[in-house]
Design a protein around this motif. Structure first.
Motif, mmCIF file in Angstrom:
data_model
loop_
_atom_site.group_PDB
_atom_site.id
_atom_site.type_symbol
_atom_site.label_atom_id
_atom_site.label_comp_id
_atom_site.label_asym_id
_atom_site.label_seq_id
_atom_site.Cartn_x
_atom_site.Cartn_y
_atom_site.Cartn_z
ATOM 1 N N ILE A 257 0.600 -1.232 0.063
ATOM 2 C CA ILE A 257 0.025 -0.320 0.373
ATOM 3 C C ILE A 257 0.599 1.027 0.268
ATOM 4 C CG2 ILE A 257 -1.427 1.279 1.523
ATOM 5 C CD1 ILE A 257 -2.694 -1.578 2.479
ATOM 6 N N LEU A 258 2.055 0.883 0.547
ATOM 7 C CA LEU A 258 2.738 2.392 0.573
ATOM 8 C C LEU A 258 3.358 2.188 -0.547
ATOM 9 C CD1 LEU A 258 4.442 1.673 4.290
ATOM 10 C CD2 LEU A 258 3.071 3.606 3.717
ATOM 11 N N VAL A 259 3.620 1.209 -1.344
ATOM 12 C CA VAL A 259 4.208 1.220 -2.853
ATOM 13 C C VAL A 259 3.234 2.485 -3.632
ATOM 14 C CG1 VAL A 259 4.610 0.107 -4.823
ATOM 15 C CG2 VAL A 259 6.131 -0.492 -3.050
ATOM 16 N N LEU A 260 1.310 2.177 -2.934
ATOM 17 C CA LEU A 260 0.550 2.851 -4.538
ATOM 18 C C LEU A 260 1.362 4.057 -3.892
ATOM 19 C CD1 LEU A 260 -1.567 2.140 -6.382
ATOM 20 C CD2 LEU A 260 -3.274 2.125 -4.268
ATOM 21 N N PHE A 261 0.826 4.428 -2.316
ATOM 22 C CA PHE A 261 0.971 6.221 -2.026
ATOM 23 C C PHE A 261 2.143 6.071 -2.987
ATOM 24 C CE2 PHE A 261 2.571 9.129 0.842
ATOM 25 C CZ PHE A 261 1.086 9.710 0.911
ATOM 26 N N GLY A 262 3.857 5.549 -2.833
ATOM 27 C CA GLY A 262 4.629 6.553 -3.646
ATOM 28 C C GLY A 262 4.386 6.786 -4.911
ATOM 29 N N VAL A 263 3.744 6.119 -5.658
ATOM 30 C CA VAL A 263 3.659 6.039 -7.098
ATOM 31 C C VAL A 263 2.180 7.587 -7.759
ATOM 32 C CG1 VAL A 263 1.361 4.955 -9.160
ATOM 33 C CG2 VAL A 263 3.173 3.422 -7.923
ATOM 34 N N GLY A 264 1.330 7.680 -6.351
ATOM 35 C CA GLY A 264 0.738 8.883 -6.146
ATOM 36 C C GLY A 264 1.601 9.430 -5.663
ATOM 37 N N VAL A 265 2.411 9.704 -5.043
ATOM 38 C CA VAL A 265 2.920 10.438 -4.746
ATOM 39 C C VAL A 265 3.952 11.575 -6.206
ATOM 40 C CG1 VAL A 265 4.930 11.737 -3.440
ATOM 41 C CG2 VAL A 265 3.028 9.962 -2.332
ATOM 42 N N THR A 266 4.942 10.181 -6.625
ATOM 43 C CA THR A 266 5.002 10.884 -8.043
ATOM 44 C C THR A 266 4.082 11.227 -9.008
ATOM 45 O OG1 THR A 266 6.606 8.605 -7.560
ATOM 46 C CG2 THR A 266 6.895 9.547 -9.505
ATOM 47 N N VAL A 267 3.378 10.536 -9.098
ATOM 48 C CA VAL A 267 2.400 11.336 -10.305
ATOM 49 C C VAL A 267 2.381 12.176 -9.691
ATOM 50 C CG1 VAL A 267 -0.007 10.311 -11.169
ATOM 51 C CG2 VAL A 267 1.449 8.427 -11.147
ATOM 52 N N GLY A 268 1.545 12.763 -8.425
ATOM 53 C CA GLY A 268 1.202 14.164 -7.983
ATOM 54 C C GLY A 268 2.110 14.677 -8.491
ATOM 55 N N ILE A 270 4.549 15.268 -10.531
ATOM 56 C CA ILE A 270 4.584 15.437 -12.336
ATOM 57 C C ILE A 270 3.396 16.484 -12.586
ATOM 58 C CG2 ILE A 270 4.033 14.430 -14.469
ATOM 59 C CD1 ILE A 270 6.160 11.707 -12.972
ATOM 60 N N VAL A 271 1.920 15.690 -12.806
ATOM 61 C CA VAL A 271 0.790 16.515 -12.988
ATOM 62 C C VAL A 271 0.866 18.283 -12.519
ATOM 63 C CG1 VAL A 271 -1.486 17.074 -12.384
ATOM 64 C CG2 VAL A 271 -0.191 14.392 -12.974
ATOM 65 N N GLY A 272 1.415 18.228 -10.421
ATOM 66 C CA GLY A 272 1.530 19.575 -9.825
ATOM 67 C C GLY A 272 2.402 20.137 -10.299
ATOM 68 N N GLY A 273 3.745 19.710 -11.233
ATOM 69 C CA GLY A 273 4.366 20.332 -12.276
ATOM 70 C C GLY A 273 3.606 21.738 -13.005
ATOM 71 N N LYS A 274 3.429 19.949 -13.809
ATOM 72 C CA LYS A 274 2.364 20.891 -15.190
ATOM 73 C C LYS A 274 1.548 21.723 -14.799
ATOM 74 C CE LYS A 274 4.074 17.268 -17.927
ATOM 75 N NZ LYS A 274 4.940 18.057 -18.791
ATOM 76 N N LEU A 275 0.369 21.744 -13.545
ATOM 77 C CA LEU A 275 -0.017 22.276 -13.057
ATOM 78 C C LEU A 275 -0.057 24.342 -12.223
ATOM 79 C CD1 LEU A 275 -2.780 20.185 -11.427
ATOM 80 C CD2 LEU A 275 -3.114 21.343 -13.638
ATOM 81 N N ALA A 276 1.304 23.880 -12.439
ATOM 82 C CA ALA A 276 1.723 25.255 -11.543
ATOM 83 C C ALA A 276 2.285 26.037 -12.648
ATOM 84 C CB ALA A 276 3.051 24.933 -10.397
ATOM 85 N N PHE A 313 -4.361 5.976 -2.096
ATOM 86 C CA PHE A 313 -3.350 6.473 -3.794
ATOM 87 C C PHE A 313 -3.908 8.469 -4.326
ATOM 88 C CE2 PHE A 313 -3.590 6.981 -8.789
ATOM 89 C CZ PHE A 313 -2.490 7.037 -8.663
ATOM 90 N N LEU A 314 -5.251 8.545 -4.303
ATOM 91 C CA LEU A 314 -5.774 10.008 -4.657
ATOM 92 C C LEU A 314 -5.145 11.356 -3.691
ATOM 93 C CD1 LEU A 314 -9.338 9.484 -5.504
ATOM 94 C CD2 LEU A 314 -7.285 9.145 -7.729
ATOM 95 N N TRP A 315 -5.073 10.602 -2.543
ATOM 96 C CA TRP A 315 -4.481 11.409 -1.000
ATOM 97 C C TRP A 315 -3.077 11.990 -1.569
ATOM 98 C CZ3 TRP A 315 -2.587 9.044 3.201
ATOM 99 C CH2 TRP A 315 -2.225 10.517 4.233
ATOM 100 N N GLY A 316 -2.144 10.553 -1.792
ATOM 101 C CA GLY A 316 -0.710 11.129 -2.100
ATOM 102 C C GLY A 316 -0.981 11.727 -3.259
ATOM 103 N N ALA A 317 -1.444 11.381 -4.061
ATOM 104 C CA ALA A 317 -0.947 12.827 -5.231
ATOM 105 C C ALA A 317 -1.395 13.999 -5.284
ATOM 106 C CB ALA A 317 -2.008 11.564 -6.357
ATOM 107 N N GLY A 318 -2.440 13.762 -4.391
ATOM 108 C CA GLY A 318 -3.308 15.269 -4.081
ATOM 109 C C GLY A 318 -2.340 16.288 -3.538
ATOM 110 N N ALA A 319 -1.462 15.457 -2.091
ATOM 111 C CA ALA A 319 -0.619 16.673 -1.069
ATOM 112 C C ALA A 319 1.120 16.557 -1.552
ATOM 113 C CB ALA A 319 -0.350 15.176 0.084
ATOM 114 N N PHE A 320 0.926 15.400 -2.927
ATOM 115 C CA PHE A 320 2.668 15.983 -2.945
ATOM 116 C C PHE A 320 2.462 16.902 -4.835
ATOM 117 C CE2 PHE A 320 3.823 12.785 0.016
ATOM 118 C CZ PHE A 320 4.850 13.680 0.735
#
Length: 404
Positions: A257-268, A270-276, A313-320
């Motif tokens: 589950i932490l692996v999945l959280f980490g995937v969410g973090v990484t996706v977040g 990348i997406v967060g940088g583009k949105l910013a 997963f969604l929380w990890g993506a958003g938080a990072f």
């Protein structure tokens, strides 16, 4: 070996690629990210072995975060005249020593001291490392080089933290810190052999740097950063007992589950940088809103295995996803304090980490473990409200300026 900072390219830098020396910084960032976050996955093991409660063990995270928050700006100011490569070497030696002491810690207090020693290296490493990373490449590739270094931090969430958790749960929590110390040794070797001695920029006076940071607008965004991280760590610090005691997962499942959280973090990230890059403040506030919704939902979905995994997963993506935008905003406001600009956000964020871990422990003791997600949502909601107020104030100021 001493290299002059070139105008266009550096030895070892192929077209379209980064110099291999840059990746020694990535390994260092990976090791630091691992030591910061792995404690979440092995918290029950540490608490049981040292004979302390889960909330007390959580304070190992609180004190680490405080060590970063306080140590980063002070250490950056005190060491700003030391050659950057030499400073990186000293920082990595302290990092290795701190994790080595954690391996042999006979009691809770000794482990706490080892964690604080390790924490002192965190913010300054990223601050100095970002400057070196930018100096290793052509001017048009500076942002990419810094992101490559920072990738070590996000990759640690996908690979390092789950691996460290697995090691800790199967070989004892001390083995986790031993593995981290080994990663530090690898990073140190890379720094010694690969990082060139770039020309040292002219040092700005301490008072001048501090004066540039004492900016009300900057303080607002540092507060936003701290509150956002407090909401993250109020829940993430205790993610293992949440998933085991409430959701009903077996302890070994937490690793994946932490692996999945980490995937969410990484996706977040990348997406967060583009949105910013697209629209900074609207994307920043929108992402915080997503995190508030995700944490509020986790209050209910934590009861169901599949729903909990999706929400995490969604929380990890958003938080990072908010991190790149916050970093850009803070550095743009603090542009007159180059030595402190790249460490101020790490300090504020880790202060939030400390507050979040402390608040989470208080919630467990005085309320319940199941209350953590909605308490985290409130903390992030405060960050969202302050950010919205700041954006509205900027718009009013711009309108008033045009009307004059």
């Amino acid at each position: 070996m001493e290299l002059k900072q070139p105008d266009k390219s550096l030895p070892g830098e192929a077209k379209g690629s980064f110099p291999i020396s840059l990746f020694s910084l990535t390994v260092g960032a990976f090791a630091i990210g691992m030591t910061e976050f792995v404690i979440m996955g092995i918290l029950p093991n540490v608490a049981s072995d040292l004979g302390v409660s889960i909330p007390a063990a959580g304070q190992l995270i609180t004190m680490y975060a405080l060590g970063v928050a306080v140590g980063a700006p002070i250490l950056t100011l005190l060491t700003h005249r030391i050659p950057q490569k030499k400073l990186l070497i000293v920082l990595m030696l302290l990092f290795i020593a701190g994790n080595g002491l954690a391996v042999i810690a006979p009691n809770y207090a000794f482990l706490m001291g080892a964690r604080v020693l390790t924490a002192l290296t965190h913010g300054t490493f990223f601050g100095v490392g970002a400057v070196i990373a930018a100096g290793l490449v052509r001017p048009d590739k500076k942002a990419g080089a810094v992101s490559v270094m920072m990738a070590g931090l996000t990759i640690s969430n996908i690979l390092g933290v789950p691996l460290g958790t697995y090691i800790g749960q199967n070989m004892g929590w001390r083995a986790s810190f031993g593995a981290i110390a080994l990663m530090g040794v690898i990073a140190l070797i890379g720094i010694i052999l690969l990082i060139p001695r770039l020309q040292q920029p002219k040092a700005t006076g301490i008072l001048q740097q501090v004066a540039a940071l004492v900016n009300p607008k900057l303080m607002v965004f540092l507060l936003i950063c701290a509150l956002g991280n407090a909401g993250l760590f109020a829940v993430f610090t205790y993610i293992t007992p949440l998933l085991v005691d409430i959701t009903g997962f077996a302890e070994h499942s937490v690793t994946w589950i932490l692996v999945l959280f980490g995937v969410g973090v990484t996706v977040g990230n990348i997406v967060g940088g583009k949105l910013a890059d697209w629209k900074l403040m609207p994307s920043l506030l929108g992402t915080y809103a997503v995190v508030v919704v995700a944490l509020t939902a986790l209050t209910f979905t934590i009861q169901n295995e599949i729903a909990a995994i999706v929400t995490i997963f969604l929380w990890g993506a958003g938080a990072f996803a908010v991190m790149p935008g916050l970093q850009v905003r803070i550095m743009s406001i603090a542009k007159d304090a180059p030595a402190l600009a790249s460490t101020s956000s790490h300090s504020a964020g880790n202060l939030g980490n400390a507050v979040g871990a402390f608040v989470g422990g208080w919630v467990i003791t005085h309320m319940s473990l199941a209350s953590l997600p909605w308490v985290g949502a409130i903390l992030v909601g405060l960050a969202l409200a302050i950010g919205a107020g700041s954006m509205l104030a900027d718009k009013r100021a711009a309108v008033n300026s045009q009307n004059k």
